[in-house]
Scaffold this motif. Structure first.
Motif, PDB file in Angstrom:
ATOM      1  N   LYS A 262       0.824  -1.213   0.000  1.00 43.58           N
ATOM      2  CA  LYS A 262       0.000   0.000   0.000  1.00 43.58           C
ATOM      3  C   LYS A 262       0.856   1.261   0.000  1.00 43.58           C
ATOM      4  CE  LYS A 262      -3.671   2.284   2.674  1.00 43.58           C
ATOM      5  NZ  LYS A 262      -2.900   3.490   3.056  1.00 43.58           N
ATOM      6  N   ARG A 263       1.974   1.243   0.693  1.00 49.14           N
ATOM      7  CA  ARG A 263       2.824   2.441   0.763  1.00 49.14           C
ATOM      8  C   ARG A 263       3.341   2.824  -0.616  1.00 49.14           C
ATOM      9  NH1 ARG A 263       5.754   5.766   4.070  1.00 49.14           N
ATOM     10  NH2 ARG A 263       7.957   6.116   3.595  1.00 49.14           N
ATOM     11  N   LEU A 264       3.741   1.835  -1.403  1.00 43.81           N
ATOM     12  CA  LEU A 264       4.256   2.112  -2.748  1.00 43.81           C
ATOM     13  C   LEU A 264       3.124   2.412  -3.720  1.00 43.81           C
ATOM     14  CD1 LEU A 264       6.569   2.165  -4.852  1.00 43.81           C
ATOM     15  CD2 LEU A 264       6.257  -0.306  -5.111  1.00 43.81           C
ATOM     16  N   ASP A 265       2.072   1.624  -3.669  1.00 40.80           N
ATOM     17  CA  ASP A 265       1.029   1.703  -4.692  1.00 40.80           C
ATOM     18  C   ASP A 265      -0.053   2.741  -4.418  1.00 40.80           C
ATOM     19  OD1 ASP A 265       2.107  -0.344  -6.318  1.00 40.80           O
ATOM     20  OD2 ASP A 265       1.293  -1.862  -4.973  1.00 40.80           O
ATOM     21  N   GLU A 266      -0.221   3.137  -3.152  1.00 41.26           N
ATOM     22  CA  GLU A 266      -1.315   4.059  -2.827  1.00 41.26           C
ATOM     23  C   GLU A 266      -0.868   5.312  -2.082  1.00 41.26           C
ATOM     24  OE1 GLU A 266      -4.655   2.113  -0.985  1.00 41.26           O
ATOM     25  OE2 GLU A 266      -4.233   0.213  -2.014  1.00 41.26           O
ATOM     26  N   ASP A 267       0.034   5.156  -1.114  1.00 40.94           N
ATOM     27  CA  ASP A 267       0.414   6.309  -0.299  1.00 40.94           C
ATOM     28  C   ASP A 267       1.358   7.262  -1.035  1.00 40.94           C
ATOM     29  OD1 ASP A 267      -1.097   5.110   1.622  1.00 40.94           O
ATOM     30  OD2 ASP A 267       0.607   4.309   2.761  1.00 40.94           O
ATOM     31  N   MET A 268       2.385   6.730  -1.638  1.00 39.42           N
ATOM     32  CA  MET A 268       3.396   7.569  -2.289  1.00 39.42           C
ATOM     33  C   MET A 268       2.926   8.242  -3.584  1.00 39.42           C
ATOM     34  SD  MET A 268       6.005   7.868  -0.432  1.00 39.42           S
ATOM     35  CE  MET A 268       6.583   7.118   1.080  1.00 39.42           C
ATOM     36  N   PRO A 269       2.137   7.576  -4.428  1.00 42.30           N
ATOM     37  CA  PRO A 269       1.745   8.200  -5.685  1.00 42.30           C
ATOM     38  C   PRO A 269       1.115   9.583  -5.545  1.00 42.30           C
ATOM     39  CG  PRO A 269       1.266   5.876  -5.797  1.00 42.30           C
ATOM     40  CD  PRO A 269       1.703   6.153  -4.394  1.00 42.30           C
ATOM     41  N   GLY A 270       0.234   9.775  -4.557  1.00 44.63           N
ATOM     42  CA  GLY A 270      -0.397  11.077  -4.380  1.00 44.63           C
ATOM     43  C   GLY A 270       0.616  12.166  -4.070  1.00 44.63           C
ATOM     44  N   LEU A 271       1.590  11.852  -3.227  1.00 39.81           N
ATOM     45  CA  LEU A 271       2.630  12.818  -2.878  1.00 39.81           C
ATOM     46  C   LEU A 271       3.475  13.169  -4.096  1.00 39.81           C
ATOM     47  CD1 LEU A 271       3.884  11.305   0.516  1.00 39.81           C
ATOM     48  CD2 LEU A 271       2.363  13.264   0.199  1.00 39.81           C
ATOM     49  N   VAL A 272       3.812  12.150  -4.868  1.00 39.95           N
ATOM     50  CA  VAL A 272       4.674  12.364  -6.025  1.00 39.95           C
ATOM     51  C   VAL A 272       3.949  13.168  -7.107  1.00 39.95           C
ATOM     52  CG1 VAL A 272       5.909  11.202  -7.889  1.00 39.95           C
ATOM     53  CG2 VAL A 272       6.060  10.306  -5.569  1.00 39.95           C
ATOM     54  N   ILE A 273       2.702  12.814  -7.372  1.00 32.91           N
ATOM     55  CA  ILE A 273       1.925  13.537  -8.389  1.00 32.91           C
ATOM     56  C   ILE A 273       1.738  14.998  -7.975  1.00 32.91           C
ATOM     57  CG2 ILE A 273      -0.366  13.769  -9.409  1.00 32.91           C
ATOM     58  CD1 ILE A 273      -0.527  10.727  -9.517  1.00 32.91           C
ATOM     59  N   SER A 274       1.431  15.236  -6.717  1.00 33.98           N
ATOM     60  CA  SER A 274       1.248  16.597  -6.230  1.00 33.98           C
ATOM     61  C   SER A 274       2.518  17.423  -6.411  1.00 33.98           C
ATOM     62  CB  SER A 274       0.838  16.570  -4.752  1.00 33.98           C
ATOM     63  OG  SER A 274       0.718  17.877  -4.238  1.00 33.98           O
ATOM     64  N   CYS A 275       3.654  16.828  -6.088  1.00 39.64           N
ATOM     65  CA  CYS A 275       4.936  17.517  -6.248  1.00 39.64           C
ATOM     66  C   CYS A 275       5.203  17.822  -7.717  1.00 39.64           C
ATOM     67  CB  CYS A 275       6.062  16.673  -5.660  1.00 39.64           C
ATOM     68  SG  CYS A 275       7.708  17.407  -5.837  1.00 39.64           S
ATOM     69  N   ALA A 276       5.032  16.815  -8.571  1.00 38.11           N
ATOM     70  CA  ALA A 276       5.283  17.005 -10.007  1.00 38.11           C
ATOM     71  C   ALA A 276       4.366  18.070 -10.593  1.00 38.11           C
ATOM     72  CB  ALA A 276       5.108  15.682 -10.745  1.00 38.11           C
ATOM     73  N   ASN A 277       3.107  18.080 -10.170  1.00 34.98           N
ATOM     74  CA  ASN A 277       2.171  19.084 -10.662  1.00 34.98           C
ATOM     75  C   ASN A 277       2.582  20.488 -10.232  1.00 34.98           C
ATOM     76  OD1 ASN A 277       0.600  17.145 -11.894  1.00 34.98           O
ATOM     77  ND2 ASN A 277      -0.942  17.067 -10.277  1.00 34.98           N
ATOM     78  N   SER A 278       3.043  20.616  -8.997  1.00 36.38           N
ATOM     79  CA  SER A 278       3.487  21.925  -8.508  1.00 36.38           C
ATOM     80  C   SER A 278       4.689  22.425  -9.296  1.00 36.38           C
ATOM     81  CB  SER A 278       3.838  21.837  -7.018  1.00 36.38           C
ATOM     82  OG  SER A 278       2.708  21.523  -6.237  1.00 36.38           O
ATOM     83  N   VAL A 279       5.634  21.520  -9.563  1.00 33.60           N
ATOM     84  CA  VAL A 279       6.804  21.903 -10.353  1.00 33.60           C
ATOM     85  C   VAL A 279       6.381  22.280 -11.771  1.00 33.60           C
ATOM     86  CG1 VAL A 279       8.999  21.134 -11.304  1.00 33.60           C
ATOM     87  CG2 VAL A 279       8.358  20.442  -8.992  1.00 33.60           C
ATOM     88  N   THR A 280       5.468  21.495 -12.345  1.00 37.54           N
ATOM     89  CA  THR A 280       4.991  21.764 -13.701  1.00 37.54           C
ATOM     90  C   THR A 280       4.373  23.146 -13.810  1.00 37.54           C
ATOM     91  OG1 THR A 280       4.631  19.435 -14.273  1.00 37.54           O
ATOM     92  CG2 THR A 280       3.317  21.064 -15.453  1.00 37.54           C
ATOM     93  N   VAL A 281       3.468  23.476 -12.884  1.00 34.75           N
ATOM     94  CA  VAL A 281       2.776  24.773 -12.919  1.00 34.75           C
ATOM     95  C   VAL A 281       3.774  25.912 -12.826  1.00 34.75           C
ATOM     96  CG1 VAL A 281       1.224  26.288 -11.625  1.00 34.75           C
ATOM     97  CG2 VAL A 281       0.588  23.900 -12.026  1.00 34.75           C
ATOM     98  N   GLU A 282       4.716  25.823 -11.887  1.00 33.82           N
ATOM     99  CA  GLU A 282       5.681  26.902 -11.703  1.00 33.82           C
ATOM    100  C   GLU A 282       6.635  26.988 -12.884  1.00 33.82           C
ATOM    101  OE1 GLU A 282       9.015  28.379  -8.435  1.00 33.82           O
ATOM    102  OE2 GLU A 282       7.509  26.873  -7.868  1.00 33.82           O
ATOM    103  N   PHE A 283       7.048  25.829 -13.415  1.00 36.82           N
ATOM    104  CA  PHE A 283       7.998  25.816 -14.534  1.00 36.82           C
ATOM    105  C   PHE A 283       7.349  26.394 -15.802  1.00 36.82           C
ATOM    106  CE2 PHE A 283      10.093  23.638 -18.138  1.00 36.82           C
ATOM    107  CZ  PHE A 283      11.398  24.049 -17.918  1.00 36.82           C
TER     108      PHE A 283
END
Length: 248
Positions: free
Chosen positions: A224-245
């Motif tokens: 669950k940590r790899l498949d469910e918990d981490m993905p949301g954190l990673v997507i949120s981070c990538a989206n934030s970088v994308t918007v600012e970039f």
């Protein structure tokens, strides 16, 4: 065309790479490793020493910190790094694992910046990995045009572990899923004892300029940590970088 069109330049970098592998060595050891004459190796080492890129200590040579200066200057000028660094640092804090900014360069995944406190993590800034064998690389591949993706992959999908995908059809299926989900996984494909998840950093045209990844040892990064918990954190981070970039 030869592998090194300018022979002397190619030989110099062979010497540099050999020193990187052994950390410190004498002329004879390097000559044996490179199958070169001791005189030839010595000449290249002396030139590198005079330019400040090699240091001689007790009759042996090692690479100097001038390479660190060069790398730090190059990275500091990169806008994606400037934008992503604080986001990656926050991702490392929130995930409790190693968070990284990954880009593609010359057909390889390059770890531009990593943050985290895992002392056993083999990821280092500037480290390289096959695109098809790591989460960040697959996130980038999945969001590049098909002809470019084929060029980047080349003809041979070299395995890094027994889990590395080497079948092109299977990899294509993984990349389609990664594109649809905006997530890519490494389930022991780069290193057998580690797992990772990554999300792409995209342009307005939905083309990946890089990826954000989180990696950790299998005993923590599984289920669950790899498949469910981490993905949301990673997507949120990538989206934030994308918007600012993109907005900048």
């Amino acid at each position: 065309m030869s592998e090194h069109p300018v022979g002397a330049t190619g030989t110099t970098f062979r010497v540099v790479e050999a020193l990187t592998a052994v950390e410190q060595a004498g002329v004879t050891e390097l000559a044996d490793r490179l199958d070169m004459s001791k005189g030839g190796v010595h000449n290249h080492l002396r030139t590198l020493e005079q330019l400040g890129y090699v240091v001689r200590e007790d009759g042996e040579y090692r690479l100097g910190l001038r390479f660190l200066d060069l790398g730090s200057r190059i990275r500091a000028r990169d806008r994606l790094y400037q934008v992503a660094r604080p986001h990656v640092e926050r991702l490392a804090e929130s995930s409790g694992e190693t968070a990284s900014l990954v880009v593609e360069e010359q057909g390889e995944a390059v770890y531009v910046f990593s943050s985290g406190s895992d002392v056993d993590d083999p990821i280092r800034d500037g480290g390289r990995a096959p695109l098809h064998a790591c989460a960040g690389g697959k996130a980038i591949l999945a969001n590049r045009p098909a002809p470019e993706r084929d060029d980047l992959l080349g003809d041979d999908l070299t395995p890094r572990t027994e889990r590395t995908t080497t079948d092109r059809d299977e990899l294509a299926s993984q990349l389609r899923t990664a594109r649809d989900q905006r997530l890519a996984f490494d389930r022991g494909e780069l290193r057998p004892d580690r797992r990772a998840v990554a999300a792409p950093i995209l342009t307005d045209a939905d083309v990946a300029v890089g990826a954000v990844s989180v990696s950790g040892p299998t005993d923590r990064m599984s289920g669950k940590r790899l498949d469910e918990d981490m993905p949301g954190l990673v997507i949120s981070c990538a989206n934030s970088v994308t918007v600012e970039f993109v907005s900048g």
